[in-house]
Design a protein around this motif. Structure first.
Motif, PDB file in Angstrom:
ATOM      1  N   TRP A   4       0.820  -1.216   0.000  1.00 34.73           N
ATOM      2  CA  TRP A   4       0.000   0.000   0.000  1.00 34.73           C
ATOM      3  C   TRP A   4       0.849   1.259   0.000  1.00 34.73           C
ATOM      4  O   TRP A   4       0.412   2.309  -0.459  1.00 34.73           O
ATOM      5  CB  TRP A   4      -0.989   0.022   1.168  1.00 34.73           C
ATOM      6  CG  TRP A   4      -0.367   0.171   2.521  1.00 34.73           C
ATOM      7  CD1 TRP A   4       0.051  -0.809   3.336  1.00 34.73           C
ATOM      8  CD2 TRP A   4      -0.088   1.397   3.187  1.00 34.73           C
ATOM      9  NE1 TRP A   4       0.575  -0.291   4.481  1.00 34.73           N
ATOM     10  CE2 TRP A   4       0.499   1.076   4.421  1.00 34.73           C
ATOM     11  CE3 TRP A   4      -0.259   2.737   2.869  1.00 34.73           C
ATOM     12  CZ2 TRP A   4       0.918   2.033   5.335  1.00 34.73           C
ATOM     13  CZ3 TRP A   4       0.145   3.699   3.777  1.00 34.73           C
ATOM     14  CH2 TRP A   4       0.724   3.350   4.998  1.00 34.73           C
ATOM     15  N   ILE A   5       2.100   1.198   0.501  1.00 32.35           N
ATOM     16  CA  ILE A   5       2.953   2.386   0.540  1.00 32.35           C
ATOM     17  C   ILE A   5       3.349   2.817  -0.870  1.00 32.35           C
ATOM     18  O   ILE A   5       3.324   4.007  -1.188  1.00 32.35           O
ATOM     19  CB  ILE A   5       4.200   2.123   1.411  1.00 32.35           C
ATOM     20  CG1 ILE A   5       3.782   2.000   2.869  1.00 32.35           C
ATOM     21  CG2 ILE A   5       5.220   3.244   1.244  1.00 32.35           C
ATOM     22  CD1 ILE A   5       4.911   1.636   3.816  1.00 32.35           C
ATOM     23  N   VAL A   6       3.716   1.878  -1.707  1.00 30.71           N
ATOM     24  CA  VAL A   6       4.149   2.221  -3.064  1.00 30.71           C
ATOM     25  C   VAL A   6       3.023   2.889  -3.858  1.00 30.71           C
ATOM     26  O   VAL A   6       3.234   3.955  -4.449  1.00 30.71           O
ATOM     27  CB  VAL A   6       4.720   0.980  -3.787  1.00 30.71           C
ATOM     28  CG1 VAL A   6       4.968   1.271  -5.257  1.00 30.71           C
ATOM     29  CG2 VAL A   6       5.999   0.517  -3.114  1.00 30.71           C
TER      30      VAL A   6
ATOM     31  N   GLY B 273       2.957  11.451  -5.770  1.00 32.49           N
ATOM     32  CA  GLY B 273       3.823  12.065  -6.774  1.00 32.49           C
ATOM     33  C   GLY B 273       3.039  12.570  -7.973  1.00 32.49           C
ATOM     34  O   GLY B 273       3.287  13.664  -8.478  1.00 32.49           O
ATOM     35  N   ILE B 274       2.084  11.784  -8.439  1.00 32.46           N
ATOM     36  CA  ILE B 274       1.250  12.207  -9.571  1.00 32.46           C
ATOM     37  C   ILE B 274       0.435  13.439  -9.194  1.00 32.46           C
ATOM     38  O   ILE B 274       0.314  14.385  -9.973  1.00 32.46           O
ATOM     39  CB  ILE B 274       0.343  11.047 -10.025  1.00 32.46           C
ATOM     40  CG1 ILE B 274       1.189   9.952 -10.668  1.00 32.46           C
ATOM     41  CG2 ILE B 274      -0.727  11.542 -10.995  1.00 32.46           C
ATOM     42  CD1 ILE B 274       0.428   8.678 -10.947  1.00 32.46           C
ATOM     43  N   GLY B 275      -0.097  13.454  -7.954  1.00 31.61           N
ATOM     44  CA  GLY B 275      -0.880  14.603  -7.498  1.00 31.61           C
ATOM     45  C   GLY B 275      -0.048  15.868  -7.418  1.00 31.61           C
ATOM     46  O   GLY B 275      -0.494  16.945  -7.827  1.00 31.61           O
ATOM     47  N   VAL B 276       1.159  15.761  -6.925  1.00 29.70           N
ATOM     48  CA  VAL B 276       2.045  16.931  -6.838  1.00 29.70           C
ATOM     49  C   VAL B 276       2.406  17.417  -8.236  1.00 29.70           C
ATOM     50  O   VAL B 276       2.373  18.622  -8.520  1.00 29.70           O
ATOM     51  CB  VAL B 276       3.314  16.592  -6.020  1.00 29.70           C
ATOM     52  CG1 VAL B 276       4.364  17.676  -6.169  1.00 29.70           C
ATOM     53  CG2 VAL B 276       2.956  16.390  -4.555  1.00 29.70           C
TER      54      VAL B 276
END
Length: 114
Positions: free
Chosen positions: A24-26, A33-36
């Motif tokens: 779940w962490i990955v 990262g995609i959101g940022v």
């Protein structure tokens, strides 16, 4: 489509079995990262402008905190002065009512401490 149907569909499309915390962490890290990256691409201001605005607002906040500190220090000093004045007035009233001066008698003498 009901929510349960959507969950079942997603479970069929993306089979998932939890084996470790990395399972779940990955995906969370990738989504973050995609959101940022998406936020940076569609942000209304450039990075320099955003940093400048943050720096300016932090400076204003620092100045305001400094003014509040100064005001609090002044208020504390005034309160201390008023308390000392009240203590001196009380001491003078006690001395007047007992007819003594500072050197003649003390509260410790009255209590028999000495």
């Amino acid at each position: 489509m009901k929510a349960t149907d959507l969950v079942n569909y997603m479970a069929d499309v993306f089979p998932y079995r939890r084996r470790s915390s990395l399972d779940w962490i990955v995906p969370v890290a990738v989504g973050l990262g995609i959101g940022v990256a998406f936020g940076v691409l569609v942000a209304p201001t450039s990075g320099d402008q955003a940093r400048r605005r943050l720096r300016d607002s932090a400076g204003r906040l620092r100045e305001r905190a400094g003014r509040m500190r100064t005001s609090a220090e002044r208020a504390a000093e005034k309160a201390k002065d008023r308390a000392l004045e009240a203590a001196h007035r009380a001491q003078d009233q006690i001395q007047e009512s007992t007819g003594t001066t500072i050197g003649e008698r003390s509260f410790a003498d009255d209590l028999g401490v000495r």
